[in-house]
Design a protein around this motif. Structure first.
Motif, short mmCIF file in Angstrom:
data_model
loop_
_atom_site.label_atom_id
_atom_site.label_comp_id
_atom_site.label_asym_id
_atom_site.label_seq_id
_atom_site.Cartn_x
_atom_site.Cartn_y
_atom_site.Cartn_z
N ASP A 98 1.01 -1.41 -0.38
CA ASP A 98 0.35 0.03 -0.05
C ASP A 98 0.54 1.38 0.16
O ASP A 98 0.66 2.21 -0.14
CB ASP A 98 -1.07 0.10 1.07
N ARG A 99 2.46 1.18 -0.24
CA ARG A 99 3.38 1.95 0.00
C ARG A 99 3.41 3.03 1.48
O ARG A 99 3.53 4.07 0.89
CB ARG A 99 2.84 3.07 -1.00
N LYS A 100 2.64 2.90 2.16
CA LYS A 100 2.77 3.09 3.62
C LYS A 100 3.25 3.19 4.39
O LYS A 100 3.78 3.85 5.58
CB LYS A 100 1.06 3.51 4.05
N LEU A 101 4.26 1.95 4.31
CA LEU A 101 5.24 1.83 5.27
C LEU A 101 6.89 0.91 4.24
O LEU A 101 6.69 0.57 3.26
CB LEU A 101 4.52 -0.01 5.86
N LYS A 141 -0.81 14.89 6.52
CA LYS A 141 0.07 13.77 5.68
C LYS A 141 0.27 12.85 6.04
O LYS A 141 0.45 11.99 5.84
CB LYS A 141 1.56 14.35 5.81
N ARG A 142 -1.40 12.36 7.19
CA ARG A 142 -1.96 11.03 7.05
C ARG A 142 -1.66 10.72 5.58
O ARG A 142 -1.66 8.81 6.36
CB ARG A 142 -3.53 10.84 8.09
N ASP A 143 -2.52 10.19 5.07
CA ASP A 143 -2.64 9.69 3.89
C ASP A 143 -1.41 9.44 2.46
O ASP A 143 -1.35 8.87 1.59
CB ASP A 143 -3.24 10.20 2.47
N ALA A 152 1.84 8.64 0.55
CA ALA A 152 2.76 7.08 0.48
C ALA A 152 3.94 7.80 -0.20
O ALA A 152 4.07 8.31 -0.71
CB ALA A 152 1.72 6.44 -0.36
N GLU A 198 6.48 4.29 9.35
CA GLU A 198 5.53 4.97 8.60
C GLU A 198 5.54 5.67 7.12
O GLU A 198 6.62 7.00 7.50
CB GLU A 198 4.65 5.42 9.33
N ALA A 199 4.92 6.31 6.39
CA ALA A 199 5.62 6.80 5.26
C ALA A 199 5.28 8.99 5.87
O ALA A 199 5.52 9.18 5.55
CB ALA A 199 4.14 6.59 3.80
N GLU A 200 4.24 8.45 6.61
CA GLU A 200 4.12 9.54 7.36
C GLU A 200 5.04 10.32 8.30
O GLU A 200 5.42 11.51 8.27
CB GLU A 200 2.67 9.97 8.46
#
Length: 131
Positions: free
Chosen positions: A19-22, A63-65, A67, A36-38
């Motif tokens: 999901d490109r978030k981690l 920036k929660r979302d 990626a 985390e990406a954030e």
């Protein structure tokens, strides 16, 4: 730290989640961190975020979302992360990634407290529709 020492400190694995978030960073001495990406985005070592001197850092919000789009090598000592908000000026050295992993919980708590103190949110800012 010499270039040889930095190269030896290079992670054995860098893996971005589907999901490109981690970003998972695994070092040869068995230290491993899930970042985390954030967190990476708001702690970016770029001048845009950290400023050019003491006391010049800004609080990045909304920036929660965010990626990770791409990761590129920078020599044998770092990576450059391009985020989907097009921020890509931070150079994440191996020692910085290790430090961020070790201090993850403290930095995250400090970030959330800073947002709260400033009346900001890590939720993306949505435009207000007017009729």
């Amino acid at each position: 730290m010499s270039a040889t020492e930095q190269s030896q400190d290079a992670p054995q694995e860098l893996r971005v989640s589907k999901d490109r978030k981690l970003l998972t960073v695994r070092f040869g001495d068995a230290e491993a961190y899930a970042l985390e990406a954030e967190l990476l985005r708001v702690c970016s070592p770029s001048a845009e975020v950290q400023g050019h001197g003491p006391g010049q850092a800004i609080t990045v919000y909304g920036k929660r979302d965010v990626a990770i789009m791409t990761i590129d090598s920078v020599g044998h000592y770092a990576i450059r992360i391009t985020f989907d908000d097009m921020h890509n000026s931070g150079i994440f050295s191996w020692p910085f990634l290790r430090e961020l992993g070790r201090e993850r919980e403290t930095r995250w708590a400090d970030y959330l407290a800073d947002l709260d103190a400033r009346g900001l949110s890590h939720d993306p800012v949505r435009p207000v529709r007017r009729n």
